[in-house]
Write a protein that holds these residues in place. Structure first.
Motif, short mmCIF file in Angstrom:
data_model
loop_
_atom_site.label_atom_id
_atom_site.label_comp_id
_atom_site.label_asym_id
_atom_site.label_seq_id
_atom_site.Cartn_x
_atom_site.Cartn_y
_atom_site.Cartn_z
N VAL A 1 0.89 -1.16 0.00
CA VAL A 1 0.00 0.00 0.00
C VAL A 1 0.93 1.21 0.00
CG1 VAL A 1 -1.79 1.31 1.19
CG2 VAL A 1 -1.81 -1.20 1.29
N ALA A 2 0.91 2.00 -1.05
CA ALA A 2 1.89 3.07 -1.19
C ALA A 2 1.64 4.24 -0.24
CB ALA A 2 1.90 3.58 -2.63
N ALA A 3 2.69 4.69 0.41
CA ALA A 3 2.64 5.93 1.19
C ALA A 3 2.69 7.11 0.25
CB ALA A 3 3.83 5.99 2.16
N ALA B 1 4.10 10.17 -1.64
CA ALA B 1 5.47 10.49 -2.06
C ALA B 1 6.04 11.66 -1.27
CB ALA B 1 5.49 10.80 -3.56
N ALA B 2 5.19 12.42 -0.58
CA ALA B 2 5.67 13.54 0.25
C ALA B 2 6.30 13.06 1.55
CB ALA B 2 4.52 14.50 0.55
N ASN B 3 6.11 11.78 1.87
CA ASN B 3 6.55 11.26 3.17
C ASN B 3 7.80 10.39 3.07
OD1 ASN B 3 4.34 12.55 4.29
ND2 ASN B 3 3.03 10.75 4.09
N TRP B 4 8.46 10.39 1.93
CA TRP B 4 9.69 9.64 1.75
C TRP B 4 10.50 10.27 0.61
CZ3 TRP B 4 10.20 7.25 -3.07
CH2 TRP B 4 9.03 7.07 -3.81
N ARG B 5 11.75 9.85 0.49
CA ARG B 5 12.64 10.39 -0.55
C ARG B 5 13.22 9.25 -1.38
NH1 ARG B 5 18.05 11.71 0.64
NH2 ARG B 5 17.52 12.11 2.80
N ARG B 6 13.16 9.41 -2.69
CA ARG B 6 13.67 8.39 -3.61
C ARG B 6 15.18 8.24 -3.44
NH1 ARG B 6 11.07 6.23 -8.10
NH2 ARG B 6 12.42 5.32 -9.71
N ALA B 7 15.64 7.00 -3.39
CA ALA B 7 17.07 6.72 -3.24
C ALA B 7 17.38 5.41 -3.94
CB ALA B 7 17.44 6.66 -1.76
N VAL C 1 -2.01 3.56 8.43
CA VAL C 1 -1.92 3.47 6.96
C VAL C 1 -2.50 4.73 6.33
CG1 VAL C 1 -2.77 2.24 4.93
CG2 VAL C 1 -1.92 0.95 6.90
N LYS C 2 -3.62 5.18 6.85
CA LYS C 2 -4.27 6.37 6.30
C LYS C 2 -3.40 7.61 6.44
CE LYS C 2 -8.56 9.06 6.53
NZ LYS C 2 -9.88 9.19 7.20
N VAL C 3 -2.78 7.80 7.60
CA VAL C 3 -1.99 9.00 7.82
C VAL C 3 -0.70 8.97 7.00
CG1 VAL C 3 -0.57 8.34 9.82
CG2 VAL C 3 -1.44 10.66 9.63
N PHE C 4 -0.15 7.77 6.74
CA PHE C 4 1.04 7.68 5.92
C PHE C 4 0.73 7.96 4.45
CE2 PHE C 4 3.31 4.55 9.02
CZ PHE C 4 3.51 5.60 9.89
N GLN C 5 -0.53 7.87 4.08
CA GLN C 5 -0.95 8.23 2.72
C GLN C 5 -1.28 9.71 2.59
OE1 GLN C 5 -4.14 5.18 2.64
NE2 GLN C 5 -3.14 4.38 0.80
N ALA D 1 5.52 12.26 7.34
CA ALA D 1 6.25 11.13 7.91
C ALA D 1 5.57 9.82 7.51
CB ALA D 1 6.32 11.23 9.43
N ALA D 2 6.38 8.76 7.43
CA ALA D 2 5.86 7.41 7.16
C ALA D 2 6.99 6.42 7.39
CB ALA D 2 5.35 7.30 5.73
N ALA D 3 6.62 5.18 7.71
CA ALA D 3 7.60 4.11 7.89
C ALA D 3 7.54 3.16 6.70
CB ALA D 3 7.31 3.35 9.18
N HIS D 4 8.56 2.33 6.57
CA HIS D 4 8.58 1.36 5.47
C HIS D 4 7.48 0.31 5.64
CE1 HIS D 4 12.74 2.99 5.35
NE2 HIS D 4 12.62 2.79 4.06
#
Length: 234
Positions: free
Chosen positions: A78-80, A82-88, A112-116, A122-125
């Motif tokens: 379930v994708a978070a 994109a504002a809550n992580w950085r591509r690496a 899950v909802k808040v990470f979306q 913020a979000a975790a893996h």
């Protein structure tokens, strides 16, 4: 001693949002004006450091990605936001040497909802539910804004667990077992030692104001399960 809460009951990190601490470095005007040649050398070093983490963006260099793919077999994607992580392109650009244990301070669904939510910052893996179900929301390749500390974000994988730090009943047998298998797999993938220096709680991250996973998280039991899972996998 409670934790500060963000949206929907999710604890927030340190000063402001976790993402704010993870913002890209920028060379300030003051740096360019002070120190003359020394500042120029410092800027050059900073540029080299930054470029060293961007080499994989060249055509044909970045690892191939498959939409919806997961890093842990059996996890649900379930994708978070994109504002809550950085591509690496970890671990080639940033080495991974930590697993950080979190508690959601709310339900699985609310986490899950808040990470979306792009406004959360913020979000975790991963998020582990009470029944042991595992949802992956950010690829391990990428930097999740979960620790409230840029360096720790870049070098770690974050695992959230459904529940509340002040409720011992939050941490079920199924949750411990599933999370231990997940952590063992992550550590095996990146050669992370199975010890408390490298498998830590959010409370142990420098510069944060969190208390999770809290006093009811049984670290002795958890580490035994992680080692057992690692041995079984081997």
């Amino acid at each position: 001693m409670g934790e500060k809460k963000g949206k929907q009951g999710k604890p927030r990190s340190g000063k402001g949002k976790a993402g704010a601490k993870d913002a890209d470095r920028r060379v300030g005007r003051r740096t360019l004006l002070i120190g003359g040649a020394a500042a120029a050398l410092g800027t050059a070093a900073l540029a080299r450091d930054k470029l060293g983490h961007l080499w994989w963006r060249l055509p044909g260099v970045e690892k191939p990605r498959v939409a919806g793919a997961v890093d842990f077999r059996g996890a649900q994607w379930v994708a978070a936001s994109a504002a809550n992580w950085r591509r690496a392109d970890r671990p080639d650009d940033y080495g991974i040497d930590r697993v950080i244990i979190h508690v959601t301070q709310g339900s699985f669904r609310s986490a899950v909802k808040v990470f979306q939510d792009p406004g959360h910052g913020a979000a975790a893996h991963y998020v582990v539910r009470k029944d042991g179900h595992i949802t992956q929301m950010i690829r391990e390749l990428d930097v999740a804004f979960h620790a409230g500390n840029r360096e720790y974000n870049e070098r770690s994988v974050g695992i959230e667990h459904e529940g509340f730090v002040e409720r011992a009943s939050s941490f079920t047998d199924a949750m411990y077992a599933a999370s231990a298998r997940l952590t063992a797999a992550i550590c095996g993938r990146y050669g992370i030692p199975l010890d408390r220096k490298h498998i830590i709680g959010h409370v142990e991250v420098p510069g944060t104001d969190h208390t999770d996973p809290g006093r009811y998280w049984d670290w002795d039991r958890y580490m035994r399960l992680v080692r057992k899972a690692s041995t079984a996998s081997a």
